[in-house]
Design a protein around this motif. Structure first.
Motif, PDB file in Angstrom:
ATOM      1  N   GLY A 177       0.816  -1.203   0.000  1.00  0.00           N
ATOM      2  CA  GLY A 177       0.000   0.000   0.000  1.00  0.00           C
ATOM      3  C   GLY A 177       0.847   1.248   0.000  1.00  0.00           C
ATOM      4  O   GLY A 177       0.544   2.227  -0.692  1.00  0.00           O
ATOM      5  N   GLY A 178       1.947   1.211   0.752  1.00  0.00           N
ATOM      6  CA  GLY A 178       2.863   2.353   0.790  1.00  0.00           C
ATOM      7  C   GLY A 178       3.497   2.615  -0.562  1.00  0.00           C
ATOM      8  O   GLY A 178       3.632   3.768  -0.989  1.00  0.00           O
ATOM      9  N   ILE A 179       3.882   1.545  -1.258  1.00  0.00           N
ATOM     10  CA  ILE A 179       4.479   1.696  -2.594  1.00  0.00           C
ATOM     11  C   ILE A 179       3.470   2.268  -3.577  1.00  0.00           C
ATOM     12  O   ILE A 179       3.773   3.186  -4.353  1.00  0.00           O
ATOM     13  CB  ILE A 179       5.015   0.343  -3.097  1.00  0.00           C
ATOM     14  CG1 ILE A 179       6.187  -0.112  -2.227  1.00  0.00           C
ATOM     15  CG2 ILE A 179       5.452   0.441  -4.560  1.00  0.00           C
ATOM     16  CD1 ILE A 179       6.659  -1.521  -2.512  1.00  0.00           C
ATOM     17  N   ILE A 180       2.250   1.737  -3.546  1.00  0.00           N
ATOM     18  CA  ILE A 180       1.191   2.231  -4.437  1.00  0.00           C
ATOM     19  C   ILE A 180       0.919   3.707  -4.176  1.00  0.00           C
ATOM     20  O   ILE A 180       0.795   4.509  -5.109  1.00  0.00           O
ATOM     21  CB  ILE A 180      -0.107   1.411  -4.237  1.00  0.00           C
ATOM     22  CG1 ILE A 180       0.082  -0.009  -4.793  1.00  0.00           C
ATOM     23  CG2 ILE A 180      -1.294   2.090  -4.928  1.00  0.00           C
ATOM     24  CD1 ILE A 180      -1.049  -0.951  -4.453  1.00  0.00           C
ATOM     25  N   LEU A 181       0.842   4.087  -2.905  1.00  0.00           N
ATOM     26  CA  LEU A 181       0.559   5.483  -2.558  1.00  0.00           C
ATOM     27  C   LEU A 181       1.714   6.406  -2.948  1.00  0.00           C
ATOM     28  O   LEU A 181       1.486   7.539  -3.381  1.00  0.00           O
ATOM     29  CB  LEU A 181       0.276   5.603  -1.052  1.00  0.00           C
ATOM     30  CG  LEU A 181      -1.049   4.974  -0.595  1.00  0.00           C
ATOM     31  CD1 LEU A 181      -1.133   4.959   0.919  1.00  0.00           C
ATOM     32  CD2 LEU A 181      -2.240   5.729  -1.195  1.00  0.00           C
ATOM     33  N   GLY A 182       2.948   5.918  -2.813  1.00  0.00           N
ATOM     34  CA  GLY A 182       4.097   6.717  -3.223  1.00  0.00           C
ATOM     35  C   GLY A 182       4.074   7.033  -4.710  1.00  0.00           C
ATOM     36  O   GLY A 182       4.292   8.175  -5.126  1.00  0.00           O
ATOM     37  N   LEU A 183       3.784   6.014  -5.513  1.00  0.00           N
ATOM     38  CA  LEU A 183       3.684   6.217  -6.967  1.00  0.00           C
ATOM     39  C   LEU A 183       2.504   7.111  -7.314  1.00  0.00           C
ATOM     40  O   LEU A 183       2.587   7.957  -8.215  1.00  0.00           O
ATOM     41  CB  LEU A 183       3.534   4.857  -7.676  1.00  0.00           C
ATOM     42  CG  LEU A 183       4.742   3.916  -7.569  1.00  0.00           C
ATOM     43  CD1 LEU A 183       4.399   2.554  -8.152  1.00  0.00           C
ATOM     44  CD2 LEU A 183       5.953   4.518  -8.285  1.00  0.00           C
ATOM     45  N   PHE A 184       1.400   6.944  -6.580  1.00  0.00           N
ATOM     46  CA  PHE A 184       0.215   7.762  -6.823  1.00  0.00           C
ATOM     47  C   PHE A 184       0.490   9.238  -6.546  1.00  0.00           C
ATOM     48  O   PHE A 184       0.040  10.114  -7.300  1.00  0.00           O
ATOM     49  CB  PHE A 184      -0.946   7.285  -5.954  1.00  0.00           C
ATOM     50  CG  PHE A 184      -2.100   8.251  -5.929  1.00  0.00           C
ATOM     51  CD1 PHE A 184      -2.969   8.351  -7.004  1.00  0.00           C
ATOM     52  CD2 PHE A 184      -2.303   9.080  -4.825  1.00  0.00           C
ATOM     53  CE1 PHE A 184      -4.021   9.250  -6.987  1.00  0.00           C
ATOM     54  CE2 PHE A 184      -3.351   9.977  -4.801  1.00  0.00           C
ATOM     55  CZ  PHE A 184      -4.212  10.063  -5.883  1.00  0.00           C
ATOM     56  N   ALA A 237      -5.721   3.675  -5.706  1.00  0.00           N
ATOM     57  CA  ALA A 237      -4.879   4.340  -4.704  1.00  0.00           C
ATOM     58  C   ALA A 237      -5.677   4.665  -3.446  1.00  0.00           C
ATOM     59  O   ALA A 237      -5.174   4.526  -2.324  1.00  0.00           O
ATOM     60  CB  ALA A 237      -4.278   5.616  -5.290  1.00  0.00           C
ATOM     61  N   MET A 238      -6.927   5.089  -3.606  1.00  0.00           N
ATOM     62  CA  MET A 238      -7.735   5.423  -2.438  1.00  0.00           C
ATOM     63  C   MET A 238      -8.130   4.187  -1.634  1.00  0.00           C
ATOM     64  O   MET A 238      -8.243   4.243  -0.409  1.00  0.00           O
ATOM     65  CB  MET A 238      -9.001   6.191  -2.870  1.00  0.00           C
ATOM     66  CG  MET A 238      -8.712   7.584  -3.420  1.00  0.00           C
ATOM     67  SD  MET A 238      -7.715   8.621  -2.323  1.00  0.00           S
ATOM     68  CE  MET A 238      -6.081   8.479  -3.080  1.00  0.00           C
ATOM     69  N   LEU A 239      -8.332   3.064  -2.310  1.00  0.00           N
ATOM     70  CA  LEU A 239      -8.587   1.813  -1.593  1.00  0.00           C
ATOM     71  C   LEU A 239      -7.342   1.397  -0.803  1.00  0.00           C
ATOM     72  O   LEU A 239      -7.445   0.941   0.344  1.00  0.00           O
ATOM     73  CB  LEU A 239      -8.988   0.712  -2.581  1.00  0.00           C
ATOM     74  CG  LEU A 239     -10.341   0.905  -3.269  1.00  0.00           C
ATOM     75  CD1 LEU A 239     -10.561  -0.175  -4.328  1.00  0.00           C
ATOM     76  CD2 LEU A 239     -11.484   0.873  -2.243  1.00  0.00           C
ATOM     77  N   ALA A 240      -6.174   1.572  -1.416  1.00  0.00           N
ATOM     78  CA  ALA A 240      -4.919   1.282  -0.723  1.00  0.00           C
ATOM     79  C   ALA A 240      -4.747   2.215   0.471  1.00  0.00           C
ATOM     80  O   ALA A 240      -4.270   1.812   1.536  1.00  0.00           O
ATOM     81  CB  ALA A 240      -3.744   1.429  -1.683  1.00  0.00           C
ATOM     82  N   LEU A 241      -5.150   3.477   0.289  1.00  0.00           N
ATOM     83  CA  LEU A 241      -5.069   4.452   1.379  1.00  0.00           C
ATOM     84  C   LEU A 241      -5.944   4.032   2.556  1.00  0.00           C
ATOM     85  O   LEU A 241      -5.531   4.111   3.713  1.00  0.00           O
ATOM     86  CB  LEU A 241      -5.503   5.834   0.876  1.00  0.00           C
ATOM     87  CG  LEU A 241      -5.591   6.939   1.933  1.00  0.00           C
ATOM     88  CD1 LEU A 241      -4.203   7.257   2.474  1.00  0.00           C
ATOM     89  CD2 LEU A 241      -6.232   8.193   1.340  1.00  0.00           C
ATOM     90  N   ASN A 265      -9.380   7.387 -13.484  1.00  0.00           N
ATOM     91  CA  ASN A 265     -10.321   6.865 -12.498  1.00  0.00           C
ATOM     92  C   ASN A 265      -9.790   5.588 -11.854  1.00  0.00           C
ATOM     93  O   ASN A 265      -9.883   5.410 -10.639  1.00  0.00           O
ATOM     94  CB  ASN A 265     -11.679   6.586 -13.159  1.00  0.00           C
ATOM     95  CG  ASN A 265     -12.403   7.851 -13.533  1.00  0.00           C
ATOM     96  OD1 ASN A 265     -12.496   8.775 -12.738  1.00  0.00           O
ATOM     97  ND2 ASN A 265     -12.921   7.921 -14.743  1.00  0.00           N
ATOM     98  N   VAL A 266      -9.228   4.699 -12.675  1.00  0.00           N
ATOM     99  CA  VAL A 266      -8.689   3.445 -12.155  1.00  0.00           C
ATOM    100  C   VAL A 266      -7.527   3.721 -11.194  1.00  0.00           C
ATOM    101  O   VAL A 266      -7.477   3.180 -10.078  1.00  0.00           O
ATOM    102  CB  VAL A 266      -8.210   2.531 -13.304  1.00  0.00           C
ATOM    103  CG1 VAL A 266      -7.443   1.327 -12.746  1.00  0.00           C
ATOM    104  CG2 VAL A 266      -9.400   2.064 -14.134  1.00  0.00           C
ATOM    105  N   ILE A 267      -6.589   4.578 -11.624  1.00  0.00           N
ATOM    106  CA  ILE A 267      -5.432   4.908 -10.786  1.00  0.00           C
ATOM    107  C   ILE A 267      -5.883   5.496  -9.452  1.00  0.00           C
ATOM    108  O   ILE A 267      -5.426   5.101  -8.378  1.00  0.00           O
ATOM    109  CB  ILE A 267      -4.495   5.907 -11.507  1.00  0.00           C
ATOM    110  CG1 ILE A 267      -3.826   5.240 -12.714  1.00  0.00           C
ATOM    111  CG2 ILE A 267      -3.429   6.441 -10.544  1.00  0.00           C
ATOM    112  CD1 ILE A 267      -3.049   6.209 -13.600  1.00  0.00           C
ATOM    113  N   TYR A 268      -6.795   6.443  -9.509  1.00  0.00           N
ATOM    114  CA  TYR A 268      -7.240   7.166  -8.316  1.00  0.00           C
ATOM    115  C   TYR A 268      -7.984   6.250  -7.355  1.00  0.00           C
ATOM    116  O   TYR A 268      -7.718   6.242  -6.149  1.00  0.00           O
ATOM    117  CB  TYR A 268      -8.128   8.337  -8.732  1.00  0.00           C
ATOM    118  CG  TYR A 268      -8.370   9.346  -7.641  1.00  0.00           C
ATOM    119  CD1 TYR A 268      -7.483  10.406  -7.425  1.00  0.00           C
ATOM    120  CD2 TYR A 268      -9.478   9.258  -6.813  1.00  0.00           C
ATOM    121  CE1 TYR A 268      -7.702  11.333  -6.426  1.00  0.00           C
ATOM    122  CE2 TYR A 268      -9.713  10.184  -5.810  1.00  0.00           C
ATOM    123  CZ  TYR A 268      -8.821  11.219  -5.617  1.00  0.00           C
ATOM    124  OH  TYR A 268      -9.044  12.134  -4.620  1.00  0.00           O
TER     125      TYR A 268
END
Length: 223
Positions: free
Chosen positions: A115-122, A165-169, A159-162
């Motif tokens: 989740g941290g990696i996904i959020l960093g890229l986001f 990322a919000m689910l990971a958040l 939309n997919v990216i966002y």
């Protein structure tokens, strides 16, 4: 003393907890600001202008915004660095896997790490899209977030990216809030249930609050 604290695992966990809470406060404020889009272009565009005059007349134009940005960047870097170093330290201390796995602990650890990696890229993509306009899909307009947001969420990939990322958040907050409370000594046997509930509520509210914006654009509620 600062170096001694930072070199210890307890110190790194404390830095991670404090920086995480700083980012959580920012996320609450950011979500509230984003939801202004449902009140029309004048409301959110005025909000974007106000951010640059925040602290006036004591602070010059954009000083308040840049102070907030610097604090946030320091929090993100401190959080990511301490998380990475704690992870590496844990791997070195335990080179062999446990004979009996703990599914719940392993799931939480994997969720926090990925989740941290996904959020960093986001975060990088989000800044390049709606702050600098570098990868913005439409004609980026400074201080016109209403149209910029519509342009962004008019594309399927944004939309997919966002949303991912919000689910990971949400998962990150759910696991991280309680962990931060334990690190800072707030948790106890009697408070654990309350802290976990607060973490779950924050995760759900923030996730739904952020996702509401792209959903609003996709459904035509914001147009």
């Amino acid at each position: 003393m600062a170096r001694t604290v930072w070199d210890s695992s307890v110190g790194k966990k404390t830095v991670m907890a404090v920086s995480g809470l700083v980012m959580l406060l920012y996320l609450v404020a950011h979500m509230i600001g984003n939801l202004k889009i449902f009140f029309g272009p004048e409301e959110i565009n005025h909000y974007a202008s106000w951010l640059r005059t925040m602290g006036s007349p004591v602070l010059h134009y954009e000083w308040g915004l840049w102070i907030a940005r610097v604090v946030l960047v320091v929090a993100v870097v401190a959080h990511a660095t301490s998380a990475y170093q704690l992870s590496r330290r844990g791997i070195k201390a335990r080179p062999n896997k446990y004979a009996h796995k703990k599914p719940r602990s392993d799931y939480a650890t994997r969720t926090m790490r990925w989740g941290g990696i996904i959020l960093g890229l986001f975060i990088v993509w989000h800044i390049l899209d709606l702050t600098t306009g570098t990868v913005h899909p439409g004609g980026y307009e400074h201080l016109h977030p209403y149209q910029n947001i519509i342009d962004t969420f008019s594309t399927w990939y944004s939309n997919v990216i966002y949303i991912v990322a919000m689910l990971a958040l949400g998962l990150h907050i759910q696991h991280g809030f309680w962990s931060a409370a334990q690190t800072l000594g707030v948790g106890s046997r009697t408070r654990d249930r309350v802290l976990k509930t607060v973490g779950n509520v924050l995760a759900v509210v923030l996730t739904l609050g952020f996702i509401a914006v792209p959903v609003g654009v996709m459904t035509g509620l914001v147009s």
